[in-house]
Design an enzyme around this catalytic site. Sequence first.
Site, PDB file in Angstrom:
ATOM      1  N   ASP A  90     -15.145   4.151   8.318  1.00  0.00           N
ATOM      2  CA  ASP A  90     -14.078   5.066   7.899  1.00  0.00           C
ATOM      3  C   ASP A  90     -14.598   6.126   6.929  1.00  0.00           C
ATOM      4  OD1 ASP A  90     -11.219   5.895   7.741  1.00  0.00           O
ATOM      5  OD2 ASP A  90     -11.558   5.401   5.632  1.00  0.00           O
ATOM      6  N   LYS A  96      -8.578  -0.313   6.372  1.00  0.00           N
ATOM      7  CA  LYS A  96      -8.965  -0.685   5.004  1.00  0.00           C
ATOM      8  C   LYS A  96      -8.064  -1.804   4.472  1.00  0.00           C
ATOM      9  CE  LYS A  96      -9.082   3.793   4.255  1.00  0.00           C
ATOM     10  NZ  LYS A  96      -9.162   5.164   3.864  1.00  0.00           N
ATOM     11  N   SER A 111      -7.202   4.693   9.984  1.00  0.00           N
ATOM     12  CA  SER A 111      -8.025   4.772   8.773  1.00  0.00           C
ATOM     13  C   SER A 111      -7.412   3.930   7.646  1.00  0.00           C
ATOM     14  CB  SER A 111      -8.135   6.255   8.373  1.00  0.00           C
ATOM     15  OG  SER A 111      -8.563   6.403   7.060  1.00  0.00           O
ATOM     16  N   HIS A 138       0.845  -1.201   0.000  1.00  0.00           N
ATOM     17  CA  HIS A 138       0.000   0.000   0.000  1.00  0.00           C
ATOM     18  C   HIS A 138       0.869   1.235   0.000  1.00  0.00           C
ATOM     19  CE1 HIS A 138      -3.338   2.673   0.847  1.00  0.00           C
ATOM     20  NE2 HIS A 138      -2.567   3.258   1.736  1.00  0.00           N
ATOM     21  N   ARG A 181     -13.834  14.277   9.350  1.00  0.00           N
ATOM     22  CA  ARG A 181     -12.500  14.829   9.686  1.00  0.00           C
ATOM     23  C   ARG A 181     -12.072  15.831   8.628  1.00  0.00           C
ATOM     24  NH1 ARG A 181      -9.148   9.919   9.346  1.00  0.00           N
ATOM     25  NH2 ARG A 181      -7.392  11.289   9.683  1.00  0.00           N
TER      26      ARG A 181
HETATM   27  N1  URA Z   1      -5.819   8.432   3.759  1.00  0.00           N
HETATM   28  C1  URA Z   1      -6.726   7.669   4.414  1.00  0.00           C
HETATM   29  O1  URA Z   1      -7.208   6.677   3.891  1.00  0.00           O
HETATM   30  N2  URA Z   1      -7.093   8.062   5.663  1.00  0.00           N
HETATM   31  C2  URA Z   1      -6.589   9.142   6.281  1.00  0.00           C
HETATM   32  O2  URA Z   1      -6.962   9.428   7.406  1.00  0.00           O
HETATM   33  C3  URA Z   1      -5.643   9.917   5.580  1.00  0.00           C
HETATM   34  C4  URA Z   1      -5.287   9.533   4.310  1.00  0.00           C
END
Ligand code: URA
Length: 446
Positions: A161, A187, A183, A82, A168
């Site tokens: 999320d 995922k 976050s 990732h 946010r």
């Molecule tokens: N990318 C994400 O998936 N989450 C975040 O909080 C910041 C960047």
Amino acid sequence: MRPYDIILKKRNGEALSKEEIEYIVFGYAKDEIMDYQISALMMAIYFQKLSKEETLHLTKAMINSGDVIDLSKIDGIKVDKHSTGGVGDKTSLVLGPMVAACGVPVAKLSGRGLGHTGGTIDKLESIFGFSSALTEEEFVRNVNEHGIAIGCQTRNLVPADKKFYALRDVTATIENISLIAGSIMSKKLASGAEAIVLDVKTGNGSFIEDTDEAFELAQEMVDIGEGMDKSTVALITDMDQPLGNSIGNSLEVIEAINSLQGNGPDDLHELCLALGSQMLILSKNCNNEEEARAKLQSSIDSGSAFNKFKEFVEAQGGNTKQIDDPEKLPTANHKEDLIASDDGFAERICAKTVGMASLTLGAGRETKESELDLSAGIVLHKKVGDKVTNGDVLATLYANDTNKLEQAKNELESAYKFSNTDIQKRPLIFGSVDKNGIIKNEFQLT
Ligand code: URA
């Protein structure tokens, strides 16, 4: 439990329990807690921070808010890579086939791009017929039969999320290391990988500009992964200038094809070897970095990585004639060169500004609904450290809309900074983080 008490507790700097965190995450995902209360809690977390334990509870609760993909029907140890995102980052297109050609299954779920950073799925869709809309059965079958599949996320992964991130984003609470790490890792972990290699970008084209903060984020993400019994390694890599030379969807596919044929830019090739060797080690395919690098290099030299790319594209409906002859990929009707007006050395090429210029050309999305121009983009002919002579072509811009070329050219010009003397380049890889801690590569910027 009451949201008020939890907000008050965090505001006063106390640690939240697993039950309190689950109450907040599940309650908000089900619309049972108000936006204004979660906003207040996010701000309290921003200032008071979360402990490692709280961050792990948060990540687990986020994962459990939705589906978790089961990759157990795929043979072998599944390692995912990732990247936290950058400009010209086509690493997955090159790395995936290299790793698969070495015998490690690549089961990757990717996304589309938004803003100045591109998405792997958009890039692949510049190949005619290519489809990322695989059912779970097709996805598993393709990985088992071809060693690699790249799909677009359709399942209900980490719905919490989506809500937290959107809130946010509008309450100035993105920039908290624990919230970012939770976050991203929620995922990744919900996507079913058994081990994870993270490419944490640092520099002005990434969302963490400061290198020390990038190490901190990497450490937090590694701690989460290891805390969930998934071997996790992070490399901290440069995103102050774009990666490789091409920015834009079909242009990046062309560069990926060149790289798979051994003719790619050095930085992209080196990054693929560095990330790929971690993937081979975590999947127990190789014992050490030297062995893994040699194996990955031979996947390029023998043509097996390129052939794997073609096999993968064909399996997902793509036209392999375009891979054999990349000139058949979408090409823009207009191009314009940016010319150097003086002698010197390229000292800085601001990745974010290059990304914004390619967005202007149509290569990126300003909003989720924006239409992409798959052929638009930029090819850099000079990178940081290169000698420049008056009259040299610094970069070429590609677009179908001529009105956009002039504006993008001005933007691109502002990305360059020159020096009269030879300059010292930033390193490509700043260091790594794994369960044993941080290793910082030695370098010194003048
Ligand atoms: N990318 C994400 O998936 N989450 C975040 O909080 C910041 C960047």
